[in-house]
Write an enzyme that holds these catalytic residues in place. Structure first.
Site, PDB file in Angstrom:
ATOM      1  N   GLY B  42       0.831  -1.202   0.000  1.00  0.00           N
ATOM      2  CA  GLY B  42       0.000   0.000   0.000  1.00  0.00           C
ATOM      3  C   GLY B  42       0.857   1.240   0.000  1.00  0.00           C
ATOM      4  O   GLY B  42       2.093   1.159  -0.063  1.00  0.00           O
ATOM      5  N   GLU B  58      -0.305   0.697  -6.562  1.00  0.00           N
ATOM      6  CA  GLU B  58       0.641   0.277  -5.519  1.00  0.00           C
ATOM      7  C   GLU B  58       0.924  -1.228  -5.592  1.00  0.00           C
ATOM      8  O   GLU B  58       2.069  -1.659  -5.419  1.00  0.00           O
ATOM      9  CB  GLU B  58       0.101   0.624  -4.122  1.00  0.00           C
ATOM     10  CG  GLU B  58       0.071   2.121  -3.808  1.00  0.00           C
ATOM     11  CD  GLU B  58       1.446   2.690  -3.441  1.00  0.00           C
ATOM     12  OE1 GLU B  58       2.426   1.910  -3.381  1.00  0.00           O
ATOM     13  OE2 GLU B  58       1.544   3.920  -3.240  1.00  0.00           O
ATOM     14  N   GLU B  62       4.625  -2.476  -6.112  1.00  0.00           N
ATOM     15  CA  GLU B  62       5.312  -3.125  -4.989  1.00  0.00           C
ATOM     16  C   GLU B  62       5.431  -4.639  -5.119  1.00  0.00           C
ATOM     17  O   GLU B  62       6.293  -5.249  -4.499  1.00  0.00           O
ATOM     18  CB  GLU B  62       4.595  -2.797  -3.666  1.00  0.00           C
ATOM     19  CG  GLU B  62       4.669  -1.316  -3.313  1.00  0.00           C
ATOM     20  CD  GLU B  62       4.122  -1.005  -1.934  1.00  0.00           C
ATOM     21  OE1 GLU B  62       4.573  -0.041  -1.321  1.00  0.00           O
ATOM     22  OE2 GLU B  62       3.225  -1.752  -1.464  1.00  0.00           O
ATOM     23  N   PRO B  79      -6.016   8.367  15.213  1.00  0.00           N
ATOM     24  CA  PRO B  79      -4.990   9.401  15.027  1.00  0.00           C
ATOM     25  C   PRO B  79      -3.560   8.905  15.215  1.00  0.00           C
ATOM     26  O   PRO B  79      -2.642   9.437  14.604  1.00  0.00           O
ATOM     27  CB  PRO B  79      -5.354  10.444  16.097  1.00  0.00           C
ATOM     28  CG  PRO B  79      -6.809  10.276  16.313  1.00  0.00           C
ATOM     29  CD  PRO B  79      -7.078   8.804  16.140  1.00  0.00           C
ATOM     30  N   GLU B 111      11.399  -7.017  -0.188  1.00  0.00           N
ATOM     31  CA  GLU B 111      11.044  -8.395  -0.491  1.00  0.00           C
ATOM     32  C   GLU B 111       9.527  -8.512  -0.591  1.00  0.00           C
ATOM     33  O   GLU B 111       8.808  -7.749   0.046  1.00  0.00           O
ATOM     34  CB  GLU B 111      11.494  -9.329   0.639  1.00  0.00           C
ATOM     35  CG  GLU B 111      12.983  -9.610   0.677  1.00  0.00           C
ATOM     36  CD  GLU B 111      13.318 -10.542   1.834  1.00  0.00           C
ATOM     37  OE1 GLU B 111      12.783 -11.675   1.862  1.00  0.00           O
ATOM     38  OE2 GLU B 111      14.093 -10.130   2.724  1.00  0.00           O
TER      39      GLU B 111
END
Lengths: 226, 226
Positions: B42, B58, B62, B79, B111
């Site tokens: 992500g 993403e 990735e 938060p 990895e």
DNA sequence: ACAAAAGTGTTCTGGATACACCCATGT
DNA sequence: ACATGGGTGTATCCAGAACACTTTTGT
């Protein structure tokens, strides 16, 4: 870290059952864009509060309502959904008993009102899309969780429960089978109070027994209404 | 408009079935915080892309995976969930057929790997909480949508389907009743191919017929496995 | 007495469950 | 021949669906 220019907001779809039909809570915007349009209550999240805290705060500020049931619904993030800046809105699904609350518009002189689900005005932004998702969620939840009782008054008539299911599921219900089924769950108390609504035989009041429900649930019982 | 300092990210829980068990796709972080921890793929959303586009991008960057099935899962906004800045993460639920993809780590020498769902490392941030929500979603979806076929190879053995349900629902299944039920839906094609896996009687291969499924669905048929 | 809504039981049917033996292959 | 996993049918049970008349009140 790359620069990013996206704001985070929350919006709430608040359902309530009153005057024998399903309603939702809307506010009238008094700022551009969509000035004077009706919209879902909501607003930007503050830096230090959680998403849920933001919804609860906005609802209190904009409508004076405190919700009985709240869950996250869906996050809307289309880049163009707000004409000014990019705003990602985390939407929430809420249920309240309307007679428990006095709705009060914000000090900025917005209006607030309950609208019958079958007689809605046009909504600002993509709010009618959000509402559609909420209605679907409500329909589904109704069948596998006793959420109806968060919409009805504490003491209610079986016919209201029945009408609620009929309205939301948009289909006819066999009164005998429905009553049999609900009563078989052993989560209602039949009160020794009757209510006459002008004509017809007076009806018995019922109350939802939350403790019983959680007890049964823990023992593996599944609420399930087709 | 009030100033707000919150970033928006997306994260994905990618499920795949391989080597007779359920796996998820993880990447090893090579930056702080949680450097060298395993995490869900992500990253931050770009100003001009939708949330879904961000996840797809993403995942490609990735891990080199393109998903077969993708849906929004839940938005996490506590938060303090990221120790650096406040980051709200819109998470997604994805299903892929692992043998359709060659996973490749990012150029930054991260990895990437498939992990057996029952043998997972500690995860960065609140990612194990996200994973829990995803597992619950998978379990539920499996019972009312034929998502299993997005996890299995195009041609699969009945015993794999059965094992998939057994693994995810965490309960025993009566082989005869399960087969009877699935076949009664008429959404599988039995192929004229058999596979021998070393010992035992060779098993027939099956293929999921998506068109049939959508046709039946349109006619009101409900997929439903207890 | 009539109109209106509340309350109530039985029968039928179909899907869910429980259950055990034979088949095709490799060693 | 034996071990291993694949493939198959039947009987029982229970929950869901269909269905109509009586009761209590107000007018």
């Amino acid at each position: 870290m790359i620069h990013q220019n996206i704001k985070v907001a929350v919006d709430a779809v608040v359902f309530g059952y009153k005057e024998k039909s399903l309603h939702i809570l809307l506010i009238k915007r008094n700022v551009e864009p969509f000035k004077n349009s009706w919209a879902l209550p909501g607003g930007l999240v503050l830096d230090t509060e959680s998403l849920e805290e933001a919804v609860i705060r906005e609802l209190k500020e904009e409508t004076n309502v405190t919700v009985d049931y709240l869950e996250q619904l869906y996050t809307f993030g289309k880049p163009t959904r707000d004409p000014r800046n990019r705003v990602v809105s985390v939407t929430y699904f809420a249920l309240v008993k309307p007679e428990h609350h006095i709705i009060i518009a914000d000090t900025d002189a917005d209006e607030v009102d309950w609208f019958d689900i079958n007689d809605l005005p046009d909504l600002a932004f993509d709010h009618s899309k959000i509402l559609d998702v909420a209605r679907t969620r409500l329909r589904n939840k109704l069948t596998y969780e006793p959420v109806g009782f968060d919409l009805l008054a504490d003491k209610f008539l079986f016919s209201d429960l029945e009408n609620l299911y009929k309205t939301i599921l948009e289909k006819d219900i066999d009164r005998r089978n429905f009553r049999k089924k609900i009563l078989s769950f052993n989560i209602l108390e039949e009160l020794d109070e009757k209510v006459s609504e002008g004509r017809g035989r007076p009806a018995n009041l019922f109350r939802f027994n939350k403790e019983q429900y959680f007890k049964h649930k823990k023992e593996g019982f599944l609420f399930d209404i087709k």
